[in-house]
Design a protein around this motif. Structure first.
Motif, PDB file in Angstrom:
ATOM      1  N   LEU A 142      -7.328  -8.352  10.086  1.00  0.00           N
ATOM      2  CA  LEU A 142      -7.584  -8.865   8.732  1.00  0.00           C
ATOM      3  C   LEU A 142      -6.307  -8.996   7.912  1.00  0.00           C
ATOM      4  CD1 LEU A 142     -10.790  -7.004   7.490  1.00  0.00           C
ATOM      5  CD2 LEU A 142     -10.481  -9.461   7.705  1.00  0.00           C
ATOM      6  N   ALA A 143      -5.284  -8.282   8.307  1.00  0.00           N
ATOM      7  CA  ALA A 143      -4.055  -8.247   7.523  1.00  0.00           C
ATOM      8  C   ALA A 143      -2.842  -8.308   8.449  1.00  0.00           C
ATOM      9  CB  ALA A 143      -4.022  -6.977   6.678  1.00  0.00           C
ATOM     10  N   PRO A 144      -2.518  -9.511   8.953  1.00  0.00           N
ATOM     11  CA  PRO A 144      -1.456  -9.623   9.957  1.00  0.00           C
ATOM     12  C   PRO A 144      -0.077  -9.202   9.436  1.00  0.00           C
ATOM     13  CG  PRO A 144      -2.329 -11.801   9.358  1.00  0.00           C
ATOM     14  CD  PRO A 144      -3.177 -10.790   8.668  1.00  0.00           C
ATOM     15  N   MET A 145       0.114  -9.209   8.109  1.00  0.00           N
ATOM     16  CA  MET A 145       1.417  -8.837   7.550  1.00  0.00           C
ATOM     17  C   MET A 145       1.462  -7.377   7.128  1.00  0.00           C
ATOM     18  SD  MET A 145       2.858 -11.910   7.178  1.00  0.00           S
ATOM     19  CE  MET A 145       3.984 -11.891   5.794  1.00  0.00           C
ATOM     20  N   ALA A 146       0.403  -6.642   7.366  1.00  0.00           N
ATOM     21  CA  ALA A 146       0.323  -5.289   6.815  1.00  0.00           C
ATOM     22  C   ALA A 146       1.432  -4.384   7.347  1.00  0.00           C
ATOM     23  CB  ALA A 146      -1.040  -4.677   7.132  1.00  0.00           C
ATOM     24  N   THR A 147       1.887  -3.503   6.479  1.00  0.00           N
ATOM     25  CA  THR A 147       2.808  -2.439   6.861  1.00  0.00           C
ATOM     26  C   THR A 147       2.062  -1.125   6.710  1.00  0.00           C
ATOM     27  OG1 THR A 147       4.553  -3.699   5.776  1.00  0.00           O
ATOM     28  CG2 THR A 147       5.097  -1.471   6.446  1.00  0.00           C
ATOM     29  N   ILE A 148       2.145  -0.289   7.727  1.00  0.00           N
ATOM     30  CA  ILE A 148       1.537   1.034   7.646  1.00  0.00           C
ATOM     31  C   ILE A 148       2.664   2.038   7.426  1.00  0.00           C
ATOM     32  CG2 ILE A 148       0.243   2.817   8.896  1.00  0.00           C
ATOM     33  CD1 ILE A 148      -0.382  -0.728   9.817  1.00  0.00           C
TER      34      ILE A 148
ATOM     35  N   ILE B 157      -1.289   1.670   3.413  1.00  0.00           N
ATOM     36  CA  ILE B 157      -1.353   0.354   4.045  1.00  0.00           C
ATOM     37  C   ILE B 157      -0.974  -0.656   2.975  1.00  0.00           C
ATOM     38  CG2 ILE B 157      -2.773  -1.255   5.354  1.00  0.00           C
ATOM     39  CD1 ILE B 157      -4.644   1.233   5.835  1.00  0.00           C
ATOM     40  N   ASP B 158       0.157  -1.296   3.203  1.00  0.00           N
ATOM     41  CA  ASP B 158       0.747  -2.176   2.187  1.00  0.00           C
ATOM     42  C   ASP B 158       0.723  -3.612   2.713  1.00  0.00           C
ATOM     43  OD1 ASP B 158       2.084  -3.020  -0.073  1.00  0.00           O
ATOM     44  OD2 ASP B 158       3.932  -1.919   0.344  1.00  0.00           O
ATOM     45  N   HIS B 159       0.915  -4.564   1.829  1.00  0.00           N
ATOM     46  CA  HIS B 159       0.949  -5.990   2.183  1.00  0.00           C
ATOM     47  C   HIS B 159      -0.363  -6.468   2.802  1.00  0.00           C
ATOM     48  CE1 HIS B 159       5.336  -4.699   2.611  1.00  0.00           C
ATOM     49  NE2 HIS B 159       5.245  -5.309   1.439  1.00  0.00           N
ATOM     50  N   ILE B 160      -1.463  -6.062   2.204  1.00  0.00           N
ATOM     51  CA  ILE B 160      -2.790  -6.551   2.603  1.00  0.00           C
ATOM     52  C   ILE B 160      -3.059  -7.813   1.793  1.00  0.00           C
ATOM     53  CG2 ILE B 160      -5.270  -6.023   2.548  1.00  0.00           C
ATOM     54  CD1 ILE B 160      -4.484  -3.024   2.584  1.00  0.00           C
TER      55      ILE B 160
ATOM     56  N   ASP C  68      -3.042  -6.452  -1.819  1.00  0.00           N
ATOM     57  CA  ASP C  68      -3.778  -5.198  -2.018  1.00  0.00           C
ATOM     58  C   ASP C  68      -2.990  -4.068  -1.335  1.00  0.00           C
ATOM     59  OD1 ASP C  68      -5.700  -6.826  -3.104  1.00  0.00           O
ATOM     60  OD2 ASP C  68      -7.286  -6.332  -1.667  1.00  0.00           O
ATOM     61  N   ILE C  69      -3.214  -2.870  -1.802  1.00  0.00           N
ATOM     62  CA  ILE C  69      -2.599  -1.677  -1.190  1.00  0.00           C
ATOM     63  C   ILE C  69      -3.675  -0.591  -1.084  1.00  0.00           C
ATOM     64  CG2 ILE C  69      -0.758   0.072  -1.373  1.00  0.00           C
ATOM     65  CD1 ILE C  69       0.582  -1.732  -3.495  1.00  0.00           C
ATOM     66  N   ILE C  70      -3.664   0.138   0.027  1.00  0.00           N
ATOM     67  CA  ILE C  70      -4.569   1.284   0.171  1.00  0.00           C
ATOM     68  C   ILE C  70      -3.716   2.532   0.390  1.00  0.00           C
ATOM     69  CG2 ILE C  70      -6.396   2.359   1.554  1.00  0.00           C
ATOM     70  CD1 ILE C  70      -7.172  -0.479   2.482  1.00  0.00           C
ATOM     71  N   LYS C  71      -3.979   3.555  -0.381  1.00  0.00           N
ATOM     72  CA  LYS C  71      -3.266   4.823  -0.178  1.00  0.00           C
ATOM     73  C   LYS C  71      -4.291   5.890   0.165  1.00  0.00           C
ATOM     74  CE  LYS C  71       0.207   3.841  -3.726  1.00  0.00           C
ATOM     75  NZ  LYS C  71       1.209   4.483  -4.600  1.00  0.00           N
ATOM     76  N   VAL C  72      -4.072   6.571   1.256  1.00  0.00           N
ATOM     77  CA  VAL C  72      -5.002   7.628   1.658  1.00  0.00           C
ATOM     78  C   VAL C  72      -4.237   8.936   1.814  1.00  0.00           C
ATOM     79  CG1 VAL C  72      -6.854   8.312   3.225  1.00  0.00           C
ATOM     80  CG2 VAL C  72      -6.305   5.889   2.949  1.00  0.00           C
ATOM     81  N   GLU C  73      -4.491   9.835   0.910  1.00  0.00           N
ATOM     82  CA  GLU C  73      -3.858  11.158   0.948  1.00  0.00           C
ATOM     83  C   GLU C  73      -4.502  11.988   2.056  1.00  0.00           C
ATOM     84  OE1 GLU C  73      -1.625  12.602  -1.867  1.00  0.00           O
ATOM     85  OE2 GLU C  73      -1.280  13.969  -0.194  1.00  0.00           O
ATOM     86  N   GLY C  74      -3.675  12.553   2.920  1.00  0.00           N
ATOM     87  CA  GLY C  74      -4.195  13.469   3.929  1.00  0.00           C
ATOM     88  C   GLY C  74      -4.599  12.814   5.240  1.00  0.00           C
ATOM     89  N   LEU C  75      -4.536  11.484   5.327  1.00  0.00           N
ATOM     90  CA  LEU C  75      -4.968  10.800   6.560  1.00  0.00           C
ATOM     91  C   LEU C  75      -3.773  10.395   7.412  1.00  0.00           C
ATOM     92  CD1 LEU C  75      -7.189   9.251   8.271  1.00  0.00           C
ATOM     93  CD2 LEU C  75      -6.566   7.262   6.925  1.00  0.00           C
TER      94      LEU C  75
END
Ligand code: CTP
Ligand code: ZN
Length: 159
Positions: free
Chosen positions: A77-83, A17-20, A57-64
């Motif tokens: 919470l993050a209208p610009m987020a890219t998944i 999840i990028d662009h938080i 902020d960026i969140i990386k989740v391996e395996g999800l």
């Protein structure tokens, strides 16, 4: 121009999840119900430079692999987020976070007289998205509106 080294290694399979907005990563994890006890390897990167957002902020989740309803919630919470969906190190899908049409259960109506705020009424709060940009949710029972700031304040202040 030389690429800056990555703060956190690339993942093999999972979700990024990028662009938080800067500082919101922990609230997003909470909203998604990720506590760390599920066993996923999670990397949280906070307050890094971004061309689009200044800081992010960026969140990386391996395996999800995220379900669509989880992706929806992220937009609150993050209208610009890219998944980004990653398979074998490559980004195979990029989704924009789009707010859900109906938000049920986890936001409160601000109207103290609303039926969803009465102690003895087992009525779950429910909101309908009336506008996406700027985000505006309307209580399905009393029509009071929640703005993006109202929503962010509620989701960021939960214990
Ligand atoms: N990423 C990762 N592991 C991978 C692939 C990508 O951690 N195996 C990360 C990248 O470091 C980046 C994000 O996922 O933070 C998105 O990757 P990519 O689409 O390659 O980057 P950009 O093109 O910069 O993305 P955007 O256009 O969405 O800003
Ligand atoms: Zn209401």
């Amino acid at each position: 121009m030389a690429e800056k080294p990555l703060l956190v290694a690339k993942i093999r399979n999972g979700t990024i999840i990028d662009h938080i907005p800067a500082g919101r990563a922990l609230s997003i994890l909470r909203l998604m119900g990720i506590t760390g006890k599920e066993g996923f390897t999670v990397a949280i990167v906070m307050n890094v430079e971004s061309r689009k957002l200044g800081r992010k902020d960026i969140i990386k989740v391996e395996g999800l692999e995220l379900r669509p309803e989880d992706t929806d919630k992220i937009a609150l919470l993050a209208p610009m987020a890219t998944i980004n969906v990653v398979k074998d190190y490559a980004v195979v899908e990029k989704r924009k976070a789009v707010p859900p049409k109906i938000v049920e259960g986890f936001l409160r109506c601000k109207n103290p007289n609303c039926i969803t705020n009465q102690k003895n009424e087992p009525v779950k709060p429910r909101f309908i998205t009336a506008s996406y940009d700027p985000l505006k949710l309307v209580c399905d029972y009393c029509s009071l509106a929640l703005t993006f700031d109202d929503i962010a304040r509620q989701l960021e202040s939960r214990p």
